[in-house]
Design an enzyme around this catalytic site. Sequence first.
Site, PDB file in Angstrom:
ATOM      1  CB  ALA A   1     -15.293  -2.402   7.486  1.00  0.00           C
ATOM      2  N   GLY A   2     -12.695  -4.864   7.489  1.00  0.00           N
ATOM      3  CA  GLY A   2     -12.635  -6.360   7.824  1.00  0.00           C
ATOM      4  C   GLY A   2     -12.544  -7.454   6.801  1.00  0.00           C
ATOM      5  CB  THR A   3     -11.148 -10.406   6.681  1.00  0.00           C
ATOM      6  OG1 THR A   3     -10.021  -9.607   7.180  1.00  0.00           O
ATOM      7  CG2 THR A   3     -10.771 -11.662   5.625  1.00  0.00           C
ATOM      8  CB  VAL A   4     -15.411 -10.843   2.611  1.00  0.00           C
ATOM      9  CG1 VAL A   4     -16.381 -11.657   2.306  1.00  0.00           C
ATOM     10  CG2 VAL A   4     -15.631  -9.430   2.910  1.00  0.00           C
TER      11      VAL A   4
ATOM     12  CG  ASP B   1     -18.864   3.176   1.300  1.00  0.00           C
ATOM     13  OD1 ASP B   1     -18.442   4.204   0.784  1.00  0.00           O
ATOM     14  OD2 ASP B   1     -18.071   2.326   1.597  1.00  0.00           O
TER      15      ASP B   1
ATOM     16  CE  LYS C   1     -16.837  -5.796   5.089  1.00  0.00           C
ATOM     17  NZ  LYS C   1     -16.948  -5.016   4.113  1.00  0.00           N
TER      18      LYS C   1
ATOM     19  N   GLY D   1     -11.497 -12.044   0.681  1.00  0.00           N
ATOM     20  CA  GLY D   1     -11.310 -10.473   0.199  1.00  0.00           C
ATOM     21  C   GLY D   1     -11.103  -9.723   1.649  1.00  0.00           C
ATOM     22  NE  ARG D   2      -5.949 -10.350   4.044  1.00  0.00           N
ATOM     23  CZ  ARG D   2      -6.048 -11.117   5.214  1.00  0.00           C
ATOM     24  NH1 ARG D   2      -6.639 -10.612   6.437  1.00  0.00           N
ATOM     25  NH2 ARG D   2      -5.451 -12.275   5.420  1.00  0.00           N
ATOM     26  N   GLY D   3     -10.932  -5.751   3.168  1.00  0.00           N
ATOM     27  CA  GLY D   3     -11.342  -4.334   3.248  1.00  0.00           C
ATOM     28  C   GLY D   3     -10.942  -3.507   4.413  1.00  0.00           C
TER      29      GLY D   3
END
Length: 409
Positions: free
Chosen positions: A20-23, A130, A36, A16-18
Site C-alpha cells: 500500500a505504500g512506504t514507511v 488485515d 506511512k 520499509g515498503r509494503g
Amino acid sequence: MARKIGSRYTANQILGRGSAGTVWLGEGPDGPVAIKLLREDLASDQELVARFVQERTALLGLDHPHVVSVRDLVVDGNDLALVMDLVRGTDLRTRLERERRLAPEAAVAITADIADGLAAAHAAGVVHRDVKPENVLLDMQGPLGPGGAHPALLTDFGVAKLIDSPRRTKATKIIGTPDYLAPEIVEGLPPRASVDIYALATVLYELLAGFTPFGGGHPGAVLRRHVTETVVPLPGIPEELWQLLVQCLAKAPASRLRASELAARLREQLPLLAGMPPLEVDEPDTAPEEEPYEASAPGEPEAARERRGAVPLVPGAKTDSSRDTHTSMRVPAPDELAGGARGTARAPRATGAPRPGSARHRMQTRRRRIALGAAATLLAALGLGAWLVTSGDDDAQPPATRNSAPAAP
C-alpha cells in the site's frame, strides 16, 4: 533523501515498503514519528482521499498501549500519509522468519497483547481487517513479558478499509491477505469484528506451528480451505488452549470469542505454558490443485504464484512480499467452494519425511519405481519358469490360457 510531508513533517529515511505504500522514519513537531506514505495512484483517487478524511476521527481516537497510534493524517497535493507513533523494534514476521516458531508462552503473550488492542478498536467501532504478523510490531524497548516476549502493538488500522472502496473493488472481489481471511469474507459477506478474531487465531496457530492452518499453494486453494476444511490439531499444547484456537477459527462468526474474552482466556493459559519449548511439527504438504480463481496478475511468473498469497494489488505490479496486504481476488462461486473439499486441512508431515516435489522426494519416487519394475520382472520370470518345469507337454499352453476353451463333446 529527506522530503517534506505536509507542512509539519519531514520524512528522512525509508524503514520499509509494503503493497500500500512506504514507511519512513520522520520528524514532527513532537519528535520522531513513523510516516506511512501511500502510493501515488491511491493519493490521486479523489474518492479515496474523501474516505481518508472521513476516517480521520476514528483513527485518531484509537489510543491503547497495544495499538500503534495514528497522530495525524496528511493530504497534501500528491501526498497521502498516516503519521504514527514510532515503535523501536521489528515486526512479528521478521521474528518468525528468524525463529520459524515461538515457544507457546511467548506466542500466547503476544497474541493476548494484540487481542487487547483489538478489543479497544472494536469498542470504538473500528475493524482492522488485515491482522497478520507483518502488522504486529514488537517494542524492543518495552519491558519483557511472559516467555521473554516484547510488548506487541497492532499497526495499519484503517488502511484496508480506505483501499476497499466501491470503485476499486467490485462486489465480486475480496480485499485481504489469503492466509488470514475469515470464511465469511471469502463468501462475500461484509467484515465484522469477528474477522479480526479469526485472523488473530490464525496468527497464533502460525506462531505455534510455523505455518498457517489453511495456507499453502495457490491463493484460490487457500480461500477454499478456509470455507470447507477443519483445522488440524497441534500436538503438545494444552487441551484448553487448543479449544480456544478451535473456537476462534470457527466457520460461524457468532461462535468466535470477542477480543476482550480471548485476551483474558489466553492470559489464563500462561502459567501452564511456562518453560514449554517450541513445538516440533513439520509443515504439511500442499497437493497440487486446479484453481479457477483469478488471484494472480496476467503474466505473473509461476514462482511468484507458488508463494503463499503472493498476489500484487495492481495487475502487472511486482510483489515485494509473500503475503502482500490488500490482495484483490475474485469471490469464488458456491459450487467452486464445494468442490475438492477433503474435510480436514493439510496434515503435517512426519518429521524427516521429504517434501513432495523436492529433489529427495523425486529420487525416492524414482527408486521405488525401479524397484517395483524389477520386482514385477522377477515375478514374471519366476512364474514362467515354474510353468515350464511343471509342463511336460510340448503343446501345453501358458497358465493364463490353458483350459480356457470348453471341452469337446
